[in-house]
Design an enzyme around this catalytic site. Structure first.
Site, short mmCIF file in Angstrom:
data_model
loop_
_atom_site.label_atom_id
_atom_site.label_comp_id
_atom_site.label_asym_id
_atom_site.label_seq_id
_atom_site.Cartn_x
_atom_site.Cartn_y
_atom_site.Cartn_z
N ARG A 157 2.76 -14.19 5.06
CA ARG A 157 1.37 -13.73 5.27
C ARG A 157 0.36 -14.50 4.44
O ARG A 157 -0.81 -14.13 4.36
CB ARG A 157 1.30 -12.22 4.93
CG ARG A 157 2.01 -11.35 5.95
CD ARG A 157 2.43 -10.01 5.39
NE ARG A 157 3.12 -9.20 6.38
CZ ARG A 157 4.40 -9.36 6.74
NH1 ARG A 157 5.14 -10.32 6.18
NH2 ARG A 157 4.94 -8.60 7.67
N HIS B 47 5.58 0.71 -9.59
CA HIS B 47 4.31 0.15 -10.09
C HIS B 47 3.39 -0.28 -8.94
O HIS B 47 2.19 -0.14 -9.00
CB HIS B 47 4.59 -1.07 -11.00
CG HIS B 47 4.93 -2.30 -10.24
ND1 HIS B 47 6.21 -2.60 -9.80
CD2 HIS B 47 4.15 -3.32 -9.78
CE1 HIS B 47 6.19 -3.73 -9.12
NE2 HIS B 47 4.97 -4.20 -9.10
N GLU C 268 -6.96 -5.43 -11.73
CA GLU C 268 -8.29 -5.80 -12.25
C GLU C 268 -9.27 -6.20 -11.14
O GLU C 268 -10.44 -6.51 -11.43
CB GLU C 268 -8.16 -6.96 -13.25
CG GLU C 268 -7.59 -6.57 -14.61
CD GLU C 268 -6.10 -6.25 -14.59
OE1 GLU C 268 -5.36 -6.94 -13.87
OE2 GLU C 268 -5.68 -5.29 -15.27
C1 DLZ Z 1 2.19 -5.50 -14.07
C2 DLZ Z 1 2.16 -6.06 -12.68
C3 DLZ Z 1 3.30 -6.07 -11.89
C4 DLZ Z 1 4.62 -5.52 -12.37
N1 DLZ Z 1 3.29 -6.59 -10.66
C5 DLZ Z 1 2.13 -7.09 -10.17
C6 DLZ Z 1 2.09 -7.63 -8.85
O1 DLZ Z 1 3.07 -7.71 -8.10
N2 DLZ Z 1 0.88 -8.10 -8.41
C7 DLZ Z 1 -0.26 -8.05 -9.16
O2 DLZ Z 1 -1.31 -8.49 -8.69
N3 DLZ Z 1 -0.22 -7.56 -10.43
C8 DLZ Z 1 0.93 -7.09 -10.94
N4 DLZ Z 1 0.99 -6.59 -12.20
C9 DLZ Z 1 -0.23 -6.73 -13.05
C10 DLZ Z 1 -1.27 -5.62 -12.88
O3 DLZ Z 1 -2.03 -5.80 -11.69
C11 DLZ Z 1 -2.27 -5.65 -14.08
O4 DLZ Z 1 -2.77 -6.95 -14.22
C12 DLZ Z 1 -1.61 -5.24 -15.37
O5 DLZ Z 1 -0.96 -3.99 -15.24
C13 DLZ Z 1 -2.65 -5.13 -16.53
O6 DLZ Z 1 -3.64 -4.16 -16.21
#
Ligand code: DLZ
Length: 173
Positions: free
Chosen positions: A136, A97, A67
């Site tokens: 970091r 992912h 986002e």
């Molecule tokens: C879903 C998800 C996963 C598995 N891991 C992270 C992460 O390591 N760091 C991060 O900032 N966000 C992660 N997200 C959430 C996604 O960025 C996002 O908020 C969701 O997929 C909803 O759009």
């Protein structure tokens, strides 16, 4: 250069321009909040250290790194900013992912920079594990939030110089 070879908190402080005239947006992803909020502290303190005024620093939180571009666009539409700093941490997991998120964020921020003619700073850690993230975010490899703030100040200054100055910018003594 790998960040293991460069301390993210170290930059050329002596030649850092003053941030006193500039307006900044900071967008912080709440996934891995322990890490991203440490990035935010480093970022915010660095802006203040170089003269930025607290009332010219606008901060919003978004759910995850995916986002960040949308949050950054909302900030740029809402305020008159000189740079938008995006802070996140996407830790590699069992699936791919992380690749999808990182690619989307990098592409999204690049597109915003081109469309708005404004620096959107990629302050996103892309570690293999939690320990690399901690290293970091104020650990042994410094703090990426500090690096992001220093980059934002330099890019805000560059934008200003290109508007105001003629002739050579940079490499000048
Ligand atoms: C879903 C998800 C996963 C598995 N891991 C992270 C992460 O390591 N760091 C991060 O900032 N966000 C992660 N997200 C959430 C996604 O960025 C996002 O908020 C969701 O997929 C909803 O759009």
């Amino acid at each position: 250069m790998a960040s293991a070879l460069k301390n993210l908190s170290k930059y050329d402080e002596e030649h850092m321009p003053s941030a006193s005239d500039y307006h900044f947006g900071i967008v912080v992803a709440d996934w891995n909040a322990e890490i991203t909020h440490a990035l935010y502290e480093g970022c915010y303190d660095t802006l203040l250290k170089h003269g930025a005024k607290a009332d010219r620093i606008h901060t919003v939180q978004v759910p995850g790194s995916f986002e960040l571009p949308a949050g950054a666009k909302m900030m740029a539409d809402r305020y008159k900013l000189d740079a938008v700093i995006c802070l996140g941490c996407v830790i590699k997991g069992e699936t791919r992912h992380n690749e999808y998120i990182n690619t989307a964020v990098a592409g999204g921020l690049t597109n915003l920079s081109m469309v708005y003619g404004l620096p959107f700073i990629f302050g996103v850690l892309t570690p293999n594990d939690q320990q690399q993230a901690k290293d970091r975010a104020g650990g042994k490899h410094g703090n990426k939030g500090i690096e992001a703030a220093a980059t934002a100040i330099r890019m805000a200054e560059l934008k200003h110089q290109l508007k105001e100055q003629q002739g050579k910018i940079g490499f000048s003594k």
